[in-house]
Design an enzyme around this catalytic site. Structure first.
Site, PDB file in Angstrom:
ATOM      1  N   GLU A 108      -4.481   8.199   6.836  1.00 42.44           N
ATOM      2  CA  GLU A 108      -5.515   7.506   6.354  1.00 42.44           C
ATOM      3  C   GLU A 108      -5.778   6.116   7.334  1.00 42.44           C
ATOM      4  O   GLU A 108      -7.083   5.877   7.212  1.00 42.44           O
ATOM      5  CB  GLU A 108      -4.739   6.849   4.972  1.00 42.44           C
ATOM      6  CG  GLU A 108      -5.825   5.620   4.047  1.00 42.44           C
ATOM      7  CD  GLU A 108      -5.255   5.232   2.766  1.00 42.44           C
ATOM      8  OE1 GLU A 108      -3.871   5.497   2.615  1.00 42.44           O
ATOM      9  OE2 GLU A 108      -5.805   4.488   2.259  1.00 42.44           O
TER      10      GLU A 108
ATOM     11  N   GLU B 126       2.276   1.642  -3.404  1.00 37.50           N
ATOM     12  CA  GLU B 126       1.054   2.316  -4.582  1.00 37.50           C
ATOM     13  C   GLU B 126       1.295   3.740  -4.011  1.00 37.50           C
ATOM     14  O   GLU B 126       1.220   4.490  -4.975  1.00 37.50           O
ATOM     15  CB  GLU B 126      -0.064   1.827  -3.877  1.00 37.50           C
ATOM     16  CG  GLU B 126      -1.369   2.398  -4.635  1.00 37.50           C
ATOM     17  CD  GLU B 126      -2.713   2.749  -3.678  1.00 37.50           C
ATOM     18  OE1 GLU B 126      -3.196   1.595  -2.957  1.00 37.50           O
ATOM     19  OE2 GLU B 126      -3.041   3.572  -3.477  1.00 37.50           O
ATOM     20  N   HIS B 127       1.198   4.296  -2.994  1.00 40.86           N
ATOM     21  CA  HIS B 127       1.109   5.900  -2.795  1.00 40.86           C
ATOM     22  C   HIS B 127       2.409   6.559  -3.526  1.00 40.86           C
ATOM     23  O   HIS B 127       2.332   7.389  -4.140  1.00 40.86           O
ATOM     24  CB  HIS B 127       1.173   6.088  -1.275  1.00 40.86           C
ATOM     25  CG  HIS B 127      -0.174   6.168  -0.602  1.00 40.86           C
ATOM     26  ND1 HIS B 127      -0.590   7.482   0.181  1.00 40.86           N
ATOM     27  CD2 HIS B 127      -0.871   5.483  -0.372  1.00 40.86           C
ATOM     28  CE1 HIS B 127      -1.596   7.267   0.697  1.00 40.86           C
ATOM     29  NE2 HIS B 127      -1.837   6.097   0.451  1.00 40.86           N
TER      30      HIS B 127
ATOM     31  N   HIS C 255       0.828  -1.308   0.078  1.00 37.36           N
ATOM     32  CA  HIS C 255      -0.120  -0.075   0.044  1.00 37.36           C
ATOM     33  C   HIS C 255       0.701   1.304  -0.057  1.00 37.36           C
ATOM     34  O   HIS C 255       0.606   2.326  -0.554  1.00 37.36           O
ATOM     35  CB  HIS C 255      -0.813   0.003   1.079  1.00 37.36           C
ATOM     36  CG  HIS C 255      -1.722   1.370   1.628  1.00 37.36           C
ATOM     37  ND1 HIS C 255      -1.485   2.067   2.472  1.00 37.36           N
ATOM     38  CD2 HIS C 255      -2.731   1.926   0.920  1.00 37.36           C
ATOM     39  CE1 HIS C 255      -2.281   3.209   2.403  1.00 37.36           C
ATOM     40  NE2 HIS C 255      -3.014   2.902   1.359  1.00 37.36           N
TER      41      HIS C 255
END
Lengths: 413, 423
Positions: free
Chosen positions: B140, B68-69, B65
């Site tokens: 997040e 991905e950022h 994740h």
């Protein structure tokens, strides 16, 4: 895609003929030009799809939907739209071109049965189940920090909201007889509007004409509501890991019906995308938030800003947000920003007809707000100048700053 | 090469390039065109090694994740700016088995497609931009932690898995995010972002041959090292659950309960796609909103039961969600019901009809089609052209035979409720 509105028997049928989809969608709306029966309408949206005289239980209804190849039927509400309250019922089913002739009629008959043939005064079982679910939804919504913060900010800014204590109390006291009376009013006296999207011909208009009796045509109350500006800062503490900042800017001294496209373009530059001022300055440059955005609500005459931040970042986040507004008001907007915002809006228009739900929505948005057709909208977008944006930016006035301060971490045992 | 999902009229074009990249193109009549670029790398893939190496590398949780950022950091141009000015919406998502980057919009399709391939295949990581991202990711994670349903979802997996990383949330532990380095991220990138571990799915009103040409030409301009032979760590996940009960204290009015079965499926049929079909139908039949079980608990719950199910290697996980003040009674009813569940042939046939409808409806949305292909590929590694026929041809007898093998005796409970000791 062809769109035509039929004015018949005191109500309208909007037919959007398109062969893009394998399904047909029918949206039936009942509009009450008062907001006094929000709870009744909310219950109606649930209870009518749970039992009828011919299908007297949830089980019978579920089985019928499946027999009709998973026909979708659901009720929704817009409890407050300006000074109106709306309950809408929607059904979607497979186009008979992919199955066999007669399937449309079967699905429409079932939908009409649910709308127009309920059990008198409803049954306890379905009524109590609807009441319980709405109460649970009420609780769940107010337990969600994002919804909670927004609802609190809007109530304090003077807007009526469904999720208010008086509705919560009414929900628990109301009887099924009260709701049935509201049903009779809805069926007989509300403004009725039907929208159909799909690859169907005009026979479908006759279908409704034969089955829905003549009614008196009525006018909607204004679809917009603009309370006076307040200047307030409110801080509340609750047990959440993250704090929520909501800033509400009211639009004053402009005719929104004419300027809404300018506000939309401005809002897009402010916080409507991943290249916006808020995203760039609050998230990307300062890492203060993951989620920061703005939202333009035309029927409230409002641009709201939301950010999820740490409790100790309240002041710096607020300062950056205010600075973005000051920059826009001062004319600090580039031609590139305007060009990109225009491109985004134009592309949204181009792809709007790819989704059945958006097609339906578009029909009503034009009706309720007197917005322009797509062609006129495209023209206005293209003609918008930087000066237009600066003008609407200067009509934005900070009304309410609401801070839901998170004061604890969630724990597990 | 044209292919189709047989029996339902969903046609697609397939091509595998010499560097191993697979391409799936599904033409539709929609103005919205959508392309997604996926690596078969998700939050489950925490431990791996190159074939022949002695030890597995263990990476911090949440790293897929995090990566991905970071791939949105492109040194030539801002990714968001590029798509914005070209009238497209772009985003990405990470789940347990994949990371997908995508855009959708009506214009400049080839230009946007080239850009998607370029930014994902050109990582630009610095110590500074990795550090900066941590603040955003932590926000997040906090946002997800405050969402009762998301938090419950993540906790139910924790209660089930003892050694498999499925027990850890996709975003990872906050402490792991804080200690992730540029080097960790680059190592994962080099291991999992080789074209041979990736695929592209394109949907919309496009010429499939041209789309394949654009991707082929783009890939020919780039050099890739030879395909790394990756060995993923295999986890010998026990049948027993990790924690029988987890209590979460939250200030909520109605307790939320998840009741989660972990069922060994090694005795079930080996065809994973067919098994998926059977399990889907099973949950549809048993947890039907208007079915017998929901009826039995309706006076005790505040809402209909919800259910989620997934296959994780040799286990099938079935999680039942209830909002109730009577958790003990509701769980007892569910347990008893599943010990001797009955599905009649009429219900089975009605649910099969639903499946037909599902496939017909798929074609009504560009993003729906794209997500269907992408999720199926991530889960099964290929598109099964007989997928629909497996639904259609399934007999009631075979369905009952397979479902009666499921043993509902191993479960966990996660209860979210008000802190009972707090005044």
């Amino acid at each position: 895609m062809r769109r035509k509105t039929y004015h018949i028997n005191g109500y309208d049928i909007n037919l959007v003929k398109t062969d893009k989809f394998r399904q047909v969608k029918v949206n039936m709306r009942f509009v009450r030009n008062k907001t006094d029966q929000q709870v009744e309408r909310e219950i109606l949206s649930k209870v009518l799809t749970q039992a009828s005289k011919k299908y007297p239980s949830r089980k019978k209804i579920g089985e019928k939907k499946e027999d009709n190849y998973s026909q979708f039927v659901k009720g929704y509400t817009i409890p407050i739209l300006g000074e109106n309250s709306i309950v809408k019922f929607e059904t979607t089913f497979i186009n008979e071109k992919h199955l066999k002739k007669g399937h449309h009629e079967k699905c429409l008959d079932f939908f009409m049965e649910l709308m127009f043939n309920p059990i008198e005064n409803f049954r306890d079982k379905e009524f109590k189940s609807a009441q319980k679910k709405i109460k649970n939804n009420f609780d769940g919504t107010l337990e969600d920090p994002v919804y909670y913060a927004n609802i609190k900010a809007l109530i304090n800014a003077g807007y009526g909201m469904f999720y208010q204590e008086d509705n919560y109390q009414k929900l628990q006291k109301i009887t099924k007889e009260d709701v049935y009376q509201s049903y009779l009013e809805m069926i007989n006296n509300d403004i009725l509007d039907i929208t159909i999207v799909g690859d169907v011909n005009e026979e479908i208009i006759e279908y409704f004409k034969e089955r829905i009796s003549k009614r008196k045509r009525k006018k909607m109350a204004p679809a917009c509501y603009f309370p006076a500006v307040k200047k307030q800062e409110l801080i509340e503490e609750k047990e959440f890991s993250q704090s929520k900042l909501v800033m509400l800017y009211k639009l004053k001294a402009i005719d929104l019906s004419k300027k809404y496209i300018h506000v939309e373009l401005l809002e897009n530059i402010l916080g409507g995308s991943s290249t916006s001022r808020l995203f760039t300055n609050v998230r990307e440059k300062k890492s203060l938030a993951y989620d920061v955005r703005s939202h333009f609500n035309y029927y409230k005459g409002l641009v709201s800003i939301n950010a999820g931040i740490d409790a100790d970042k309240y002041l710096p986040a607020q300062k950056i947000i205010k600075q973005q507004l000051a920059d826009l008001k001062g004319g600090n907007i580039t031609e590139k920003e305007l060009k990109d915002a225009k491109k985004k809006s134009l592309n949204e228009l181009k792809t709007m007809n790819d989704r059945m739900g958006l097609i339906v929505n578009n029909v009503y948005v034009e009706k309720y707000y007197g917005f322009y057709s797509d062609t006129k909208t495209i023209q206005i977008i293209k003609e918008t100048t930087l000066a237009d944006l600066v003008a609407v930016a200067n009509s934005l006035e900070l009304d309410t700053t609401y801070f839901l301060k998170g004061v604890a971490d969630a724990k597990t045992n | 090469m044209q292919r189709q999902i047989k029996g339902i009229g969903i046609k697609y074009y397939y091509q595998k390039l010499s560097n191993g990249l697979e391409i799936f193109v599904i033409p539709t009549s929609f103005a919205t065109k959508m392309a997604s670029f996926t690596t078969k790398y998700g939050s489950d893939h925490l431990e791996f090694k190159k074939k022949g190496e002695a030890n597995f590398v263990k990476t911090p949780s949440g790293i897929a994740h995090f990566l991905e950022h970071k791939l949105f950091e492109y040194d030539k141009e801002s990714v968001f700016d590029f798509f914005h000015k070209n009238g497209a919406y772009c985003n990405a998502l990470t789940d347990n088995e994949r990371t997908t980057y995508y855009f959708s919009g009506p214009d400049n399709f080839n230009k946007n497609l080239n850009f998607l391939l370029n930014y994902v295949q050109t990582p630009y990581l610095t110590n500074e931009n990795v550090e900066k991202e941590k603040g955003i990711i932590l926000q997040e994670l906090k946002m997800r932690q405050d969402d009762n349903f998301i938090f419950l979802y993540e906790t139910f997996a924790t209660s089930l898995f003892q050694v498999h990383p499925r027990g850890i949330s996709v975003g990872g532990e906050m402490a792991d995010v804080e200690k992730t380095t540029k080097e960790d991220l680059m190592q994962c990138y080099e291991t999992f972002y080789h074209p041979s571990n990736m695929f592209v799915v394109v949907c919309g009103d496009i010429d499939p041959k041209k789309v394949i040409d654009v991707i082929q030409q783009n890939q020919q301009t780039k050099e890739f090292p030879s395909s790394p032979k990756i060995e993923l760590k295999k986890y010998d996940e026990p049948d027993e659950v990790a924690k029988k009960e987890i209590i979460i204290n939250r200030d909520i009015k109605t307790p939320k309960v998840t009741f989660n079965y972990k069922i060994n499926i090694t005795n079930n049929i080996a065809d994973r796609v067919l098994l998926d079909v059977i399990l889907d139908l099973f949950t549809d039949c048993v947890f039907d909103k208007h079915g017998e079980l929901n009826e039995k608990v309706s006076d005790l719950t505040e809402n209909d039961l919800r259910v989620s199910q997934l296959l994780v290697e040799k286990h099938w996980v079935l999680s039942i969600w209830a909002e109730t003040h009577h958790a003990v009674k509701v769980i007892k009813i569910i347990k008893e019901y599943l010990q001797d569940f009955q599905v009649d042939v009429q219900t089975f046939n009605r649910k099969k009809k639903n499946a037909l409808s599902y496939f017909l409806k798929l074609g009504d949305s560009t993003s729906g089609l794209n997500n269907f292909f992408t999720s199926f590929l991530a889960e099964h590694g290929h598109i099964d052209e007989d997928y629909y026929l497996k639904f259609k041809n399934l007999t009631y007898e075979d369905f009952m035979k397979e479902t009666k093998k499921l043993k509902f005796d191993n479960y966990s409970k996660v209860i979210m409720q008000k802190d009972l000791q707090k005044k």
